[in-house]
Design an enzyme around this catalytic site. Sequence first.
Site, PDB file in Angstrom:
ATOM      1  N   GLU A   9      47.660  92.960  -4.095  1.00 53.85           N
ATOM      2  CA  GLU A   9      48.344  92.896  -5.487  1.00 53.85           C
ATOM      3  C   GLU A   9      46.475  92.416  -5.530  1.00 53.85           C
ATOM      4  O   GLU A   9      45.945  91.201  -6.529  1.00 53.85           O
ATOM      5  CB  GLU A   9      48.669  92.529  -6.522  1.00 53.85           C
ATOM      6  CG  GLU A   9      49.899  92.948  -6.210  1.00 53.85           C
ATOM      7  CD  GLU A   9      51.183  93.094  -6.749  1.00 53.85           C
ATOM      8  OE1 GLU A   9      51.292  91.241  -6.817  1.00 53.85           O
ATOM      9  OE2 GLU A   9      51.557  93.900  -7.716  1.00 53.85           O
ATOM     10  N   GLU A  14      56.771  97.296  -0.518  1.00 51.80           N
ATOM     11  CA  GLU A  14      57.818  96.316  -1.427  1.00 51.80           C
ATOM     12  C   GLU A  14      59.033  97.240  -2.299  1.00 51.80           C
ATOM     13  O   GLU A  14      57.922  98.381  -2.749  1.00 51.80           O
ATOM     14  CB  GLU A  14      57.389  95.671  -1.970  1.00 51.80           C
ATOM     15  CG  GLU A  14      55.946  94.093  -2.189  1.00 51.80           C
ATOM     16  CD  GLU A  14      56.037  93.749  -3.060  1.00 51.80           C
ATOM     17  OE1 GLU A  14      55.962  93.816  -3.943  1.00 51.80           O
ATOM     18  OE2 GLU A  14      54.619  93.078  -2.764  1.00 51.80           O
TER      19      GLU A  14
HETATM   20  C1  GAL Z   1      55.255  92.564  -6.789  1.00 48.03           C
HETATM   21  C2  GAL Z   1      53.665  91.543  -5.527  1.00 48.03           C
HETATM   22  C3  GAL Z   1      55.453  90.658  -5.489  1.00 48.03           C
HETATM   23  C4  GAL Z   1      56.071  89.683  -5.890  1.00 48.03           C
HETATM   24  C5  GAL Z   1      57.250  91.203  -6.677  1.00 48.03           C
HETATM   25  C6  GAL Z   1      58.235  90.901  -7.839  1.00 48.03           C
HETATM   26  O1  GAL Z   1      54.823  93.053  -7.509  1.00 48.03           O
HETATM   27  O2  GAL Z   1      53.627  92.431  -4.526  1.00 48.03           O
HETATM   28  O3  GAL Z   1      54.003  89.098  -4.245  1.00 48.03           O
HETATM   29  O4  GAL Z   1      55.751  89.564  -7.466  1.00 48.03           O
HETATM   30  O5  GAL Z   1      55.933  92.054  -7.099  1.00 48.03           O
HETATM   31  O6  GAL Z   1      58.738  90.055  -7.346  1.00 48.03           O
END
Ligand code: GAL
Length: 965
Positions: free
Chosen positions: A411, A487
């Site tokens: 990010e 993620e």
């Molecule tokens: C993503 C980010 C993570 C964490 C997650 C939410 O956008 O890469 O570091 O913030 O969201 O828990």
Amino acid sequence: MTRPLAYFEDPSPGFGALPPRAIGRTDAAQVDLSGTWRFHLAGSEDKAPEGFWDPDFDDAGWSDIPVPSSWPMHGHGAPIYTNVVYPIPVDPPRVPAENQVGDHRLVFDLPEGWPQTGRTVLRFEGADSSLRVWCNGVELGISRGSRLPVEFDATVALRPGRNVLAARVHQWSSATYLEDQDMWWLPGIFREVTLRHRPDGAVGDFFVRAGYDHVGGSGSLLLEAAEGVRVVIPELEVDAESGTPVTIPFVEPWSAELPRRYAAEIRSATETVAVHVGFRTVSIEDARLLVNGSPVLLRGVNRHEFHPRTGRVVPYQTARSELTLMKRHNINAVRTSHYPPHPAFLDLCDELGMWVIDECDLETHGFELQDWRDNPSDDPLWTDAYLDRMRRMVERDKNHPSVIMWSLGNESGTGANLAAMAAWAKHRDDTRLIHYEGDWTCAYTDVYSRMYAGVTEVEQIGKRIEAPLDDPGLDARRRAMPFVLCEYAHAMGNGPGGLSEYQRLFDTYPRLSGGFIWEWLDHGIPVSTPDGRAHYAYGGDFGETVHDGNFIIDGLVFPDRTPSPGLVEFKKVVEPIRFETQPDGSVRVTNRHDFRDTSHLAFRWELAIDGQHTDGGPLDLPVLRPGESADLTLPIFPPERAGLPPFEHWWTVRAVLAAETAWAPAGHEIAWHQGRTDDVIAERPFDADEPTAPVVVEDGRVLLGPAEFASDGTLLRVGDIEIGCPSLELWRAPTDNDRGKNPSVADRWERVGLDDLSHRLIRAGAYDHSYVVHTEVKPAGGTASMANTYRWQAFGNWLRLEITMLPEGEWTVPLGRVGFKLGLPAAWDNVEWFGRGPGEAYPDSIAAARIGHYTSTVDRLQTPYVRPQENGARAEVRWARITGHNGRGLQLHGEPHFSLTVRRWPTKALAEAKHTTDLADSGELHLHIDHVHRGLGSASCGPDVLPRYELNAVPLSFAVWLRTM
Ligand code: GAL
């Protein structure tokens, strides 16, 4: 006039650092300087002690601190939690004057006989966020890049005998702008400090490139190091000089499933470094991610380095048991979100077998809040810092076979500095792939990576029919890339729901290489209430003004690393052996490992009737290679043949480890499946079609079998036991996922008053053998209502309650649940049921719950989510008993089943609690019998409940039987 930059505001990586390099277990002299150091914390630079680096400085008034440490975990200052927003005003590269300065001093003796020739370097594995170092008053250098190592040349400054090291660490620095990861801000020297002798003619940096040719089975080896340095692998009879490629006709390759490593030595004339070599080749073919020629499915988690007591310091044993726990839960991949982990973690991944995306220490997410204006990622001011970070990661970690991708960071928007990192890494190491999620054009990456994409979009990507990019060249390039969800499935609180749906896609489309759950661990910090009750703290609990609350509590394991229900579900969903019942009753077994055959597994079956184990034994199965299937006929007789009464007959087949491994004992379960041989629909508990007792109205009381009602339809008692009157429930204590969107479903519930239902009696009356109570249920704030009918009947000493719910008016919100609650005596502590268990389950997170007969206590039924919320429901319960020590209690029977929840506090209290210690025993049990629950989804970050798990207000009717015992 602008203020000149302080040294720690300089956007460069620092000065004085030696070129980054790989290290290993060397025979050169070395001193571990971990231990107790002296420490002084100042609130700002101008309050920090002058000249503390002077060897004669008097630090008597200072305190002790361990190194490595995160100082807020040792009573100095406090942790701060923010996700995206910077905790300081955004004015890059400047930081505020309120900027803690942690001064560290260590007096140590150089060991007797420390070599007089060569050089000696001082190595820091990690210091957060700006580090400045002196040895005996001589400044050695300055470094930024918290989760990255740095070495300084200390040769000239060192003296025989007593030496004094001084290190100044700033909480905020220019590096803060590059380190905006979603985690606690925890300054300190949090990884080891060592002094290392570098003999003249030492090994220096080395890069062992070890590939595997899956067609011929040979290994290729090339050492890149200084001239004259050799790599020796005794087991393979390899002894090769740097720069000389070697082909070894036969090697066993390295994979996460079979992590075969060869002990090797890197030798120069004056130094020997012990390393391990794993042969493996990463490639992309036809938009598939391959290792050693085989497609790989990543069943991964994002892992931060955090320990509830020590912060960023994660002891070796903790990391080892973490990996063991992952392996035991069928996890095969880790993304080191969002920075390189402690180097020992990668050794463990090599040893135990784990695919790794090694991520650079980089995140500038806070700039998104200003539409990426001034984002360092596209500003030449920061190019050196970006490249330096990438270099330090790649050079440190390049010899780890587990690392299959380099990730540029997380990010950080888009920009030339990211492109430069990628180009440098590609040039330095063409044996791995480049990963970065932040640029969806994939202009400088090798894989297409996204976070939290929903199943519809992921399916399109799997089919390679996703929406095109504007640039046809980039689009064609991206379409040829494998896809990873770096993620997905946000594991915050109760959830994530919907894992099976993602897995089905991963299993179906070769382009989908799997993904990484966000995230592995809840980062809670143990604290106590004033009266000494322990709970975990999250953002805001340390008085932070800017913080993101419990968004830091989003892991598959609790802060103490005990598995949450989400982890148990994930284990089931990703299991590498798949069982499927075939129409003819046989069971198809498929080996879904990518590399391993099934010879390490033993297969077993067992039969249980109404949850009682009755039979079982081993199953004979041919060894299956990856991807192969076989059909099994279970040695189970249909119930008629066995002459048993028609109870539920459930068989379970299991794949377990045949022998102990480095991460689990023999017998450890890898996969399982259940099926039934009967076709019994959960029986009514009483064998009669018609009610056995009439309704009797007498002196304003209504009697029906064992039950007595007040004239307004309120249930007064069953037998001689007073149980509360059932009332319809449509709300649940919002989960973090229910609270996820804006406006969230939890907000909408509150707005329409779903949490505050009013129940109005319309009429109650006897109809033959039924006592029927009509009510109208209205949310406090809305116009919609439910016409509700409770129909009571008596069958012997059983009561049958049928509830019909008819929505009226306009229902604009989904429901949390449909069920009813009852109040029970607090002393009824034992809970026994036949249904799914042993853990909680919700409609979209139910794969791991198996049919069985379980016992528990009320307290053990609760899942201690760090921020309290809906939890603990046991699904598809056929029958249950809730009893006290004298055996008295309530028995329930479903038609065919219900979801069971029992707790010591009402839903409102659960919803209002901020920490587990806010939950107090209300003096009675709150029993919830639910016909249906809303799914969990993953809306705390990502998609909400899938339509099929949504719970809308529709006409419903369900029945439950109860009796007192
Ligand atoms: C993503 C980010 C993570 C964490 C997650 C939410 O956008 O890469 O570091 O913030 O969201 O828990």
